[in-house]
Motif scaffolding. Structure first.
Motif, mmCIF file in Angstrom:
data_model
loop_
_atom_site.group_PDB
_atom_site.id
_atom_site.type_symbol
_atom_site.label_atom_id
_atom_site.label_comp_id
_atom_site.label_asym_id
_atom_site.label_seq_id
_atom_site.Cartn_x
_atom_site.Cartn_y
_atom_site.Cartn_z
ATOM 1 N N PHE A 36 14.354 -53.113 -18.861
ATOM 2 C CA PHE A 36 15.225 -52.720 -17.758
ATOM 3 C C PHE A 36 16.669 -53.082 -18.108
ATOM 4 C CE2 PHE A 36 13.852 -57.049 -17.240
ATOM 5 C CZ PHE A 36 14.993 -57.725 -16.872
ATOM 6 N N TRP A 37 17.595 -52.549 -17.355
ATOM 7 C CA TRP A 37 18.995 -52.968 -17.531
ATOM 8 C C TRP A 37 19.228 -54.177 -16.608
ATOM 9 C CZ3 TRP A 37 22.254 -52.600 -13.252
ATOM 10 C CH2 TRP A 37 21.805 -51.778 -12.200
ATOM 11 N N PRO A 38 19.715 -55.294 -17.139
ATOM 12 C CA PRO A 38 19.827 -56.525 -16.348
ATOM 13 C C PRO A 38 21.025 -56.533 -15.386
ATOM 14 C CG PRO A 38 19.634 -56.980 -18.712
ATOM 15 C CD PRO A 38 19.964 -55.539 -18.562
ATOM 16 N N GLN A 39 20.838 -57.248 -14.297
ATOM 17 C CA GLN A 39 21.909 -57.565 -13.345
ATOM 18 C C GLN A 39 22.235 -59.051 -13.504
ATOM 19 O OE1 GLN A 39 19.065 -55.966 -10.480
ATOM 20 N NE2 GLN A 39 20.778 -55.016 -9.419
ATOM 21 N N LEU A 40 23.518 -59.368 -13.647
ATOM 22 C CA LEU A 40 23.932 -60.730 -14.010
ATOM 23 C C LEU A 40 24.931 -61.296 -12.995
ATOM 24 C CD1 LEU A 40 24.479 -60.006 -17.822
ATOM 25 C CD2 LEU A 40 22.361 -60.693 -16.673
ATOM 26 N N PRO A 41 24.465 -61.619 -11.802
ATOM 27 C CA PRO A 41 25.390 -62.092 -10.753
ATOM 28 C C PRO A 41 26.045 -63.441 -11.039
ATOM 29 C CG PRO A 41 23.100 -62.301 -10.043
ATOM 30 C CD PRO A 41 23.080 -61.507 -11.313
ATOM 31 N N LYS A 42 25.475 -64.223 -11.965
ATOM 32 C CA LYS A 42 26.114 -65.488 -12.332
ATOM 33 C C LYS A 42 27.362 -65.256 -13.176
ATOM 34 C CE LYS A 42 24.250 -69.283 -12.275
ATOM 35 N NZ LYS A 42 24.420 -70.500 -11.446
ATOM 36 N N LYS A 43 27.458 -64.088 -13.776
ATOM 37 C CA LYS A 43 28.587 -63.761 -14.648
ATOM 38 C C LYS A 43 29.692 -63.029 -13.902
ATOM 39 C CE LYS A 43 29.673 -61.441 -19.043
ATOM 40 N NZ LYS A 43 30.281 -62.632 -19.693
ATOM 41 N N ASN A 44 29.310 -62.189 -12.930
ATOM 42 C CA ASN A 44 30.289 -61.334 -12.268
ATOM 43 C C ASN A 44 29.813 -61.023 -10.856
ATOM 44 O OD1 ASN A 44 31.798 -59.007 -11.394
ATOM 45 N ND2 ASN A 44 32.345 -58.599 -13.521
ATOM 46 N N ILE A 45 30.690 -61.174 -9.879
ATOM 47 C CA ILE A 45 30.330 -60.938 -8.476
ATOM 48 C C ILE A 45 29.831 -59.510 -8.257
ATOM 49 C CG2 ILE A 45 32.727 -60.389 -7.888
ATOM 50 C CD1 ILE A 45 32.241 -61.417 -5.105
ATOM 51 N N TYR A 46 30.342 -58.562 -9.042
ATOM 52 C CA TYR A 46 29.945 -57.164 -8.848
ATOM 53 C C TYR A 46 28.561 -56.858 -9.408
ATOM 54 C CZ TYR A 46 34.560 -56.288 -7.027
ATOM 55 O OH TYR A 46 35.694 -56.310 -6.225
ATOM 56 N N GLU A 47 27.952 -57.852 -10.032
ATOM 57 C CA GLU A 47 26.566 -57.733 -10.476
ATOM 58 C C GLU A 47 25.583 -58.119 -9.374
ATOM 59 O OE1 GLU A 47 25.247 -57.169 -14.027
ATOM 60 O OE2 GLU A 47 27.103 -56.020 -13.866
ATOM 61 N N ASP A 48 26.084 -58.725 -8.291
ATOM 62 C CA ASP A 48 25.231 -59.006 -7.134
ATOM 63 C C ASP A 48 24.653 -57.695 -6.623
ATOM 64 O OD1 ASP A 48 24.495 -60.751 -4.618
ATOM 65 O OD2 ASP A 48 25.494 -58.950 -3.849
ATOM 66 N N MET A 49 23.344 -57.655 -6.348
ATOM 67 C CA MET A 49 22.702 -56.375 -6.073
ATOM 68 C C MET A 49 23.214 -55.712 -4.795
ATOM 69 S SD MET A 49 18.797 -57.465 -5.111
ATOM 70 C CE MET A 49 18.414 -58.654 -3.832
#
Length: 343
Positions: A36-49
């Motif tokens: 899958f393509w990962p979501q990385l909210p710890k790295k960037n706020i816009y990665e929050d789902m």
């Protein structure tokens, strides 16, 4: 949906990872049978789902300093005409580089060798229950906003599906609906019948397999009697409850696939487990299904193995999630070997 490409205990996972190294996150995703393509909210706020999939929805305010997303009703109606003008353009529903670090990088990978690939999106029910207006009222309670919300997410799902389908013939998009747990709470204010109708219409309008993921405890009959192809859930802590619903056996016997979230991703819990103990835990659940008339071969053929939950907080979260992924592969091999099934 080709069951053989999705089942037989293939390893899969939710989209959120605790990593801040984008390349390493992709590496671990690609270590699974179904990446899958990962979501990385710890790295960037816009990665929050919630924030990630709010892009282009009218009225949205993002407070980067406080990591908060809200909707302003006045702004919603001001932006609505422009939204409606652009809504016919399918690219309007895509993810721009500002809102994802990994989607396009994932598409650049060689994905042909995998049996299937996966995307994900927060579901409109959860989004509508979590995002508040300026009066701190969930936006799902506003009929006009809710109507547009479900249309918007349907198009978001279909656009993502089409982009992934260009890379692979077998694609599934997980609709992550943690909010479904609260629909059945008398304080939610969003009736289960409304949720049933809204969700049914959403599923009827999406392309590809119909997949719901959640880690909570909803009314499982509510979900299992929807037009679903795959249900993903936390089997480690919720399995004993869902297994007692006869509709689960009916779902599997009818060709539905279950993604068993059986490997914990919290450090303190995973440290107490082994491949054998996790296999025993899962096969105890399967034994109950067998007593309800589901053959072991059918269970295995219609199963995936996943982590129990996402884990972006807590001690050693990256290390623990990576260990959980390694456990998944070993657990799959252990179960298939024990049941004399070829991978």
């Amino acid at each position: 949906m080709k069951v053989e490409n999705f089942g037989k205990c293939k390893t899969n996972a939710m989209g959120i990872l605790p990593h801040q190294d984008t390349d390493r996150a992709l590496e671990f995703s690609l270590s699974l049978d179904i990446p899958f393509w990962p979501q990385l909210p710890k790295k960037n706020i816009y990665e929050d789902m919630y924030i990630q999939f709010s892009e282009n929805f009218p009225g949205i305010n993002i407070d980067e300093n406080n990591f908060k997303i809200t909707l302003n009703k006045e702004k919603f109606y001001e932006e609505l005409p422009e939204y409606l003008e652009k809504a016919e353009d399918e690219d309007f529903y895509g993810l721009s580089d500002d809102y994802t670090l990994t989607f396009n990088k994932f598409l650049e990978k060689d994905l042909d060798k995998y049996p299937a690939i996966k995307g994900q999106i927060i579901g409109p029910i959860s989004f509508g229950l979590k995002i508040m207006d300026e009066e701190k009222k969930p936006i799902i309670f506003h009929d006009e906003i809710r109507y547009l919300l479900f249309e918007f997410f349907r198009e978001k799902i279909n656009y993502q599906y089409k982009q992934l389908y260009k890379k692979h013939d077998n694609v599934m998009i997980h609709i992550d609906e943690p909010g479904l747990e609260f629909v059945f709470n008398s304080f939610s204010g969003y009736a289960s019948e409304s949720a049933r109708e809204d969700l049914s219409q959403l599923l009827a309008g999406i392309e590809g397999p119909k997949v719901i993921h959640l880690c909570g405890n909803p009314d499982w009959d509510f979900l299992l009697k929807q037009d679903l192809d795959l249900l993903s859930f936390d089997a480690y802590s919720k399995g004993e409850r869902i297994i007692n619903y006869p509709s689960l056996a009916e779902f599997i016997n009818g060709g539905g696939i279950v993604a068993w979230g059986i490997v914990p991703t919290h450090y303190e819990i995973l440290e107490k487990e082994s491949i054998e103990s996790l296999a025993d835990r899962l096969e105890n659940l399967w034994s109950t299904l067998e007593k309800q008339g589901v053959e072991r071969e059918t269970i295995i053929n219609n199963s995936q193995l996943t982590p129990a939950t996402c884990s972006i907080m807590g001690a050693k979260n990256v290390e623990t999630v990576e260990k959980a992924y390694e456990y998944l592969t070993k657990l799959k091999d252990h179960i298939l070997s024990k049941n004399n099934v070829e991978a």
